[in-house]
Design a protein around this motif. Structure first.
Motif, PDB file in Angstrom:
ATOM      1  N   ASP A  40      -4.248  -1.882  -6.973  1.00 32.42           N
ATOM      2  CA  ASP A  40      -5.144  -0.996  -7.414  1.00 32.42           C
ATOM      3  C   ASP A  40      -5.403   0.300  -6.317  1.00 32.42           C
ATOM      4  OD1 ASP A  40      -5.169  -2.262  -9.788  1.00 32.42           O
ATOM      5  OD2 ASP A  40      -7.445  -2.998  -9.130  1.00 32.42           O
ATOM      6  N   THR A  41      -5.481  -0.155  -5.210  1.00 35.16           N
ATOM      7  CA  THR A  41      -5.570   1.183  -3.916  1.00 35.16           C
ATOM      8  C   THR A  41      -4.456   1.892  -3.998  1.00 35.16           C
ATOM      9  OG1 THR A  41      -7.401  -0.349  -2.786  1.00 35.16           O
ATOM     10  CG2 THR A  41      -6.338   1.173  -1.671  1.00 35.16           C
ATOM     11  N   VAL A  42      -3.475   1.466  -3.901  1.00 33.13           N
ATOM     12  CA  VAL A  42      -2.175   2.142  -4.031  1.00 33.13           C
ATOM     13  C   VAL A  42      -1.842   2.943  -4.936  1.00 33.13           C
ATOM     14  CG1 VAL A  42       0.484   1.841  -3.894  1.00 33.13           C
ATOM     15  CG2 VAL A  42      -0.843   0.258  -2.316  1.00 33.13           C
ATOM     16  N   LYS A  43      -2.277   2.484  -6.227  1.00 34.53           N
ATOM     17  CA  LYS A  43      -2.360   3.235  -7.359  1.00 34.53           C
ATOM     18  C   LYS A  43      -3.168   4.432  -7.227  1.00 34.53           C
ATOM     19  CE  LYS A  43      -0.565  -0.279 -10.409  1.00 34.53           C
ATOM     20  NZ  LYS A  43      -1.053  -1.169 -11.490  1.00 34.53           N
TER      21      LYS A  43
ATOM     22  N   ALA B 248      -5.313   8.510   3.660  1.00 41.89           N
ATOM     23  CA  ALA B 248      -4.016   8.868   2.727  1.00 41.89           C
ATOM     24  C   ALA B 248      -4.164  10.251   2.391  1.00 41.89           C
ATOM     25  CB  ALA B 248      -3.871   7.926   1.607  1.00 41.89           C
ATOM     26  N   ALA B 249      -5.318  10.543   2.078  1.00 38.53           N
ATOM     27  CA  ALA B 249      -5.613  12.020   1.688  1.00 38.53           C
ATOM     28  C   ALA B 249      -5.510  12.945   2.905  1.00 38.53           C
ATOM     29  CB  ALA B 249      -6.898  12.333   1.310  1.00 38.53           C
TER      30      ALA B 249
ATOM     31  N   LYS C  62      -2.979  10.700  -6.322  1.00 37.01           N
ATOM     32  CA  LYS C  62      -3.425  11.879  -5.667  1.00 37.01           C
ATOM     33  C   LYS C  62      -2.817  12.411  -4.683  1.00 37.01           C
ATOM     34  CE  LYS C  62      -8.416  10.355  -6.265  1.00 37.01           C
ATOM     35  NZ  LYS C  62      -9.624   9.995  -5.106  1.00 37.01           N
ATOM     36  N   GLY C  63      -1.327  11.949  -4.980  1.00 39.49           N
ATOM     37  CA  GLY C  63      -0.266  12.367  -4.200  1.00 39.49           C
ATOM     38  C   GLY C  63       0.043  11.939  -2.742  1.00 39.49           C
ATOM     39  N   GLY C  64      -0.774  10.638  -2.369  1.00 37.85           N
ATOM     40  CA  GLY C  64      -0.872  10.149  -1.125  1.00 37.85           C
ATOM     41  C   GLY C  64       0.366   9.121  -1.115  1.00 37.85           C
ATOM     42  N   LYS C  65       0.564   8.575   0.094  1.00 39.56           N
ATOM     43  CA  LYS C  65       1.527   7.558   0.223  1.00 39.56           C
ATOM     44  C   LYS C  65       0.995   5.992   0.918  1.00 39.56           C
ATOM     45  CE  LYS C  65       6.128   7.290   2.345  1.00 39.56           C
ATOM     46  NZ  LYS C  65       7.194   7.807   3.266  1.00 39.56           N
ATOM     47  N   ALA C  66       1.129   5.375   0.038  1.00 37.85           N
ATOM     48  CA  ALA C  66       0.528   4.023   0.201  1.00 37.85           C
ATOM     49  C   ALA C  66       1.469   2.650  -0.150  1.00 37.85           C
ATOM     50  CB  ALA C  66      -0.615   3.710  -0.287  1.00 37.85           C
ATOM     51  N   THR C  67       1.460   1.574   0.636  1.00 37.04           N
ATOM     52  CA  THR C  67       2.077   0.429   0.513  1.00 37.04           C
ATOM     53  C   THR C  67       1.314  -0.811   0.427  1.00 37.04           C
ATOM     54  OG1 THR C  67       4.123   1.604   1.431  1.00 37.04           O
ATOM     55  CG2 THR C  67       4.200  -0.940   0.962  1.00 37.04           C
TER      56      THR C  67
END
Length: 258
Positions: free
Chosen positions: A45-48, A27-28, A53-58
């Motif tokens: 928790d991983t998504v948060k 993501a970084a 840090k400005g990344g994108k996750a689902t």
């Protein structure tokens, strides 16, 4: 280098340990990371952590032992992003025991997650990669795949299968521009190690941690971030000439132990 901008990465077991470290690093580097995890709480928790840090996750709550769940998730992700560029199979479980202390239930449990889980994820994702003109698969195996480790009968069997599946997929889909590799860590310091020591060596955790650390000639356990860095290279465009290989990351465990 190692830019994953505009790429979609699916990571099984991305809610903890090595999988979480891989998810955060990808993501970084710009990927939209999808966490396929049995525990919804761990996935969230991983998504948060990534989003902070400005990344994108689902997050997707998925049991890798269930092929239909993975097929549904892959189709949904493809609909969201239009592409499935990277699959990392990091979900896995362990078992301590030799042949006589490995029950049929133990063997089935390891098989369902460590072998069938990897198969299910590739079965769900590879057709999408083939249709879109390519992709990258990275499987997490273990040094146990090629060594005789004490009390790791079922676990070693499962990781040997991961290496074999990796080679087969690399061979069968090379003309479809799909690369497939695996990495084989030695001991990596994750919550699993801490929980194992607390359960099996209460009061001796520090002593046993040092003993296990020194089984690697380098004198310590690996760090999840170190494994993630190797994963990033193998899934990046810089590794476009790399397929069909198993990469130890083991502090010298395989070659330097005497």
């Amino acid at each position: 280098m190692f830019n994953l901008q505009h790429k979609t990465a699916l990571i099984t077991g991305g809610g903890s340990g090595i999988g979480k470290a891989i998810a955060e690093l990808f993501a970084a580097q710009g990927a939209h990371v999808f966490i396929l995890e049995l525990s919804q709480a761990n996935a969230d928790d991983t998504v948060k952590a990534i989003e902070s840090k400005g990344g994108k996750a689902t997050a997707f709550a998925v049991n890798v032992a269930d092929q239909e769940q993975l097929k549904t998730a892959a189709a949904a992700i493809q609909k969201i992003t239009g592409r499935l560029d990277i699959l990392v199979n990091s979900a896995g479980i362990s078992h301590i025991g030799k042949l006589e202390t490995t029950s049929a239930e133990d063997m089935d449990r390891i098989f369902q997650v460590n072998i069938k889980g990897v198969y299910n994820a590739m079965y769900a994702v590879v057709p999408h990669m083939k249709q879109q003109g390519g992709g990258v698969v990275l499987n997490v195996a273990s040094v146990a795949s090629g060594l005789g480790l004490v009390d790791r009968f079922a676990y070693s069997m499962s990781k040997g299968a991961v290496v074999s599946m990796t080679l087969s997929v690399a061979k069968d889909y090379i003309k479809d521009n799909i690369r497939c590799n695996c990495i084989s860590p030695a001991r990596v310091h994750t919550a699993f190690v801490d929980n194992f020591l607390a359960k099996n060596y209460p009061g001796q955790e520090t002593e046993m941690f040092e003993k296990l650390s020194k089984t690697q000639p380098i004198g310590r356990m690996g760090k999840p971030d170190e494994v993630a860095s190797l994963a990033l290279y193998l899934c990046s465009d810089e590794a476009a000439f790399v397929t069909g290989s198993d990469y130890p990351i083991d502090g010298g465990f395989i070659r330097l132990n005497t």
